[in-house]
Write a protein that holds these residues in place. Structure first.
Motif, short mmCIF file in Angstrom:
data_model
loop_
_atom_site.label_atom_id
_atom_site.label_comp_id
_atom_site.label_asym_id
_atom_site.label_seq_id
_atom_site.Cartn_x
_atom_site.Cartn_y
_atom_site.Cartn_z
N UNK A 64 -8.76 0.24 8.81
CA UNK A 64 -7.59 -0.55 9.10
C UNK A 64 -8.00 -1.99 9.15
N UNK A 65 -7.35 -2.85 8.35
CA UNK A 65 -7.69 -4.26 8.37
C UNK A 65 -6.94 -4.96 9.48
N UNK A 66 -7.62 -5.84 10.18
CA UNK A 66 -7.01 -6.60 11.25
C UNK A 66 -7.23 -8.07 10.96
N UNK A 67 -6.18 -8.85 10.92
CA UNK A 67 -6.31 -10.28 10.71
C UNK A 67 -5.91 -10.99 11.99
N UNK A 68 -6.88 -11.65 12.61
CA UNK A 68 -6.62 -12.31 13.88
C UNK A 68 -6.06 -13.69 13.60
N UNK A 69 -4.83 -13.93 14.05
CA UNK A 69 -4.24 -15.25 13.96
C UNK A 69 -3.49 -15.53 12.68
N UNK A 70 -3.59 -14.67 11.64
CA UNK A 70 -2.89 -14.95 10.40
C UNK A 70 -1.67 -14.07 10.22
N UNK A 71 -1.67 -12.88 10.80
CA UNK A 71 -0.55 -11.97 10.64
C UNK A 71 -0.44 -11.41 9.25
N UNK A 72 -1.50 -11.55 8.43
CA UNK A 72 -1.38 -11.16 7.03
C UNK A 72 -1.53 -9.66 6.83
N UNK A 73 -2.06 -8.94 7.83
CA UNK A 73 -2.29 -7.52 7.63
C UNK A 73 -1.47 -6.65 8.56
N UNK A 74 -1.17 -7.12 9.73
CA UNK A 74 -0.40 -6.32 10.66
C UNK A 74 0.87 -7.07 11.03
N UNK A 75 1.99 -6.44 10.76
CA UNK A 75 3.27 -6.97 11.20
C UNK A 75 3.70 -8.24 10.51
N UNK A 76 3.17 -8.57 9.35
CA UNK A 76 3.63 -9.79 8.72
C UNK A 76 3.27 -9.89 7.26
N UNK A 77 2.25 -9.19 6.82
CA UNK A 77 1.81 -9.34 5.45
C UNK A 77 2.29 -8.23 4.55
N UNK A 78 3.03 -7.25 5.05
CA UNK A 78 3.48 -6.15 4.22
C UNK A 78 2.39 -5.14 3.99
N UNK A 79 2.79 -3.95 3.51
CA UNK A 79 1.83 -2.87 3.34
C UNK A 79 0.87 -3.09 2.20
N UNK A 80 1.27 -3.94 1.19
CA UNK A 80 0.44 -4.09 0.01
C UNK A 80 -0.91 -4.66 0.31
N UNK A 81 -0.94 -5.77 1.10
CA UNK A 81 -2.21 -6.41 1.37
C UNK A 81 -3.07 -5.59 2.33
N UNK A 82 -2.43 -4.91 3.27
CA UNK A 82 -3.20 -4.03 4.15
C UNK A 82 -3.85 -2.93 3.32
N UNK A 83 -3.13 -2.43 2.33
CA UNK A 83 -3.65 -1.38 1.47
C UNK A 83 -4.88 -1.87 0.70
N UNK A 84 -4.91 -3.14 0.34
CA UNK A 84 -6.04 -3.67 -0.41
C UNK A 84 -7.33 -3.63 0.40
N UNK A 85 -7.24 -3.84 1.69
CA UNK A 85 -8.43 -3.87 2.53
C UNK A 85 -8.91 -2.48 2.93
N UNK A 86 -8.04 -1.52 2.91
CA UNK A 86 -8.34 -0.22 3.50
C UNK A 86 -9.08 0.69 2.53
N UNK A 87 -10.12 1.34 3.02
CA UNK A 87 -10.80 2.36 2.23
C UNK A 87 -9.91 3.60 2.15
N UNK A 88 -9.85 4.21 0.98
CA UNK A 88 -9.06 5.42 0.79
C UNK A 88 -9.99 6.58 0.48
N UNK A 89 -9.72 7.72 1.08
CA UNK A 89 -10.53 8.92 0.83
C UNK A 89 -9.60 10.12 0.77
N UNK A 90 -9.62 10.81 -0.34
CA UNK A 90 -8.74 11.96 -0.57
C UNK A 90 -9.59 13.12 -1.08
N UNK A 91 -9.40 14.30 -0.48
CA UNK A 91 -10.13 15.50 -0.90
C UNK A 91 -9.14 16.60 -1.27
N UNK A 92 -9.52 17.38 -2.26
CA UNK A 92 -8.75 18.56 -2.65
C UNK A 92 -9.71 19.71 -2.90
#
Length: 296
Positions: free
Chosen positions: A253-281
């Protein structure tokens, strides 16, 4: 002191949430899915035209669709995404596709194909930065810049690097490209004899269960990202701040202190860019009748 305590508790709470989110993203059904028998060998060329649609598996949160099939020679793996954000995570952050022949959703004992390579192991990227340091932060990386791939766990702990498109000693074929609709397509074929060297190749593999995992790294702050899936066009600057990631397996989970770009202000797209994804089947290999058969 009270405000510092409150901040620390907030970070712990976010870590707990992130761990829960990571687990839910990588969670699959407890029982393995029945694999699909591949009637005709697939051509591994970065196109999904010869795959049956719709693809059987998808993860909405990561905007990925994928399939796993086999014949009596190869395990075939396909992954596609139409999301520009996920495409750039894959191209610039790097991706590894893992195959665990014990059917466990774990890297332990698994073999992997690393492509595109992450920025730390990408030899071409490092050489380019050494030769032209002034371009390091000005040129966004595209798929055409990714010239190397690596194989993990196949050769007694060695990690050989190969040039994209060249053959390797394991007989693995892998390609990545865009289809006509602009989706990024990853294809790979892995010889079953490579995965199960002690198995009699004339006998059915249908008693075998494999777990296939896609690990997509998150982007680092400051990464230049082209708009859309391919190269060219204006770039999106992935912002700064303080990043806290990789809470638990497959999470982040990306956390941006003071910018609001990742939580509650930057939309899901930019948060998605920072987050590692792992999927298993987990998939049970199929027999020639198109249904799992009793192995030999």
């Amino acid at each position: 002191m009270k405000s510092l305590f409150s901040f620390s508790m907030a970070i712990l709470a976010i870590g707990t949430i992130a761990t829960s989110c990571g687990s839910s993203r990588s969670a699959q059904k407890a029982d393995p899915a029945s694999g699909a028998w591949q009637q005709q060998p697939l051509t591994i060329d970065g196109s999904d035209k010869d795959w049956t649609k719709p693809l059987p598996y998808s993860v909405k949160s990561d905007q990925l669709s994928y399939a796993v099939t086999n014949d009596n020679q190869n395990l075939y793996i396909l992954m596609t995404t139409s999301s520009p954000q996920e495409q750039q995570k894959i191209i610039q952050g790097g991706m590894t596709v893992w195959v665990n022949t014990k059917g466990e959703k774990s890297y332990a004992g698994a073999v992997g194909i690393g492509y595109p390579l992450d920025p730390h192991t990408d030899r071409d990227k490092n050489l380019m930065e050494e030769a032209q340091p002034q371009r390091k932060n000005n040129k966004p990386v595209t798929l055409e810049d990714k010239h190397d791939y690596q194989l993990y766990g196949f050769d007694n702990g060695q990690i050989p690097t190969f040039t994209y498109g060249d053959t390797n000693t394991q007989g693995i074929v892998m390609r990545m490209d865009y289809n006509d609709a602009g989706a990024l397509v990853y294809e790979a074929s892995v010889p079953l004899q490579t995965l199960y060297p002690g198995h009699n190749p004339s006998s059915s593999y249908a008693s075998k269960t494999v777990a296939v995992g896609f690990l997509i790294e998150g982007l680092l702050p400051g990464t230049d990202v082209p708009r859309g899936g391919g190269g060219g066009g204006p770039t999106i600057g992935v912002g700064g701040g303080v990043g806290f990631g990789s809470f638990g397996s497959g999470g982040g989970l990306g956390i941006s202190i003071g910018t609001g770009s990742l939580i509650g202000g930057g939309g899901g797209g930019r948060k998605q860019l920072f987050r590692q994804s792992e999927v298993w089947q987990t998939v049970q290999l199929s027999g020639s009748a198109g249904q799992p058969l009793r192995g030999f």
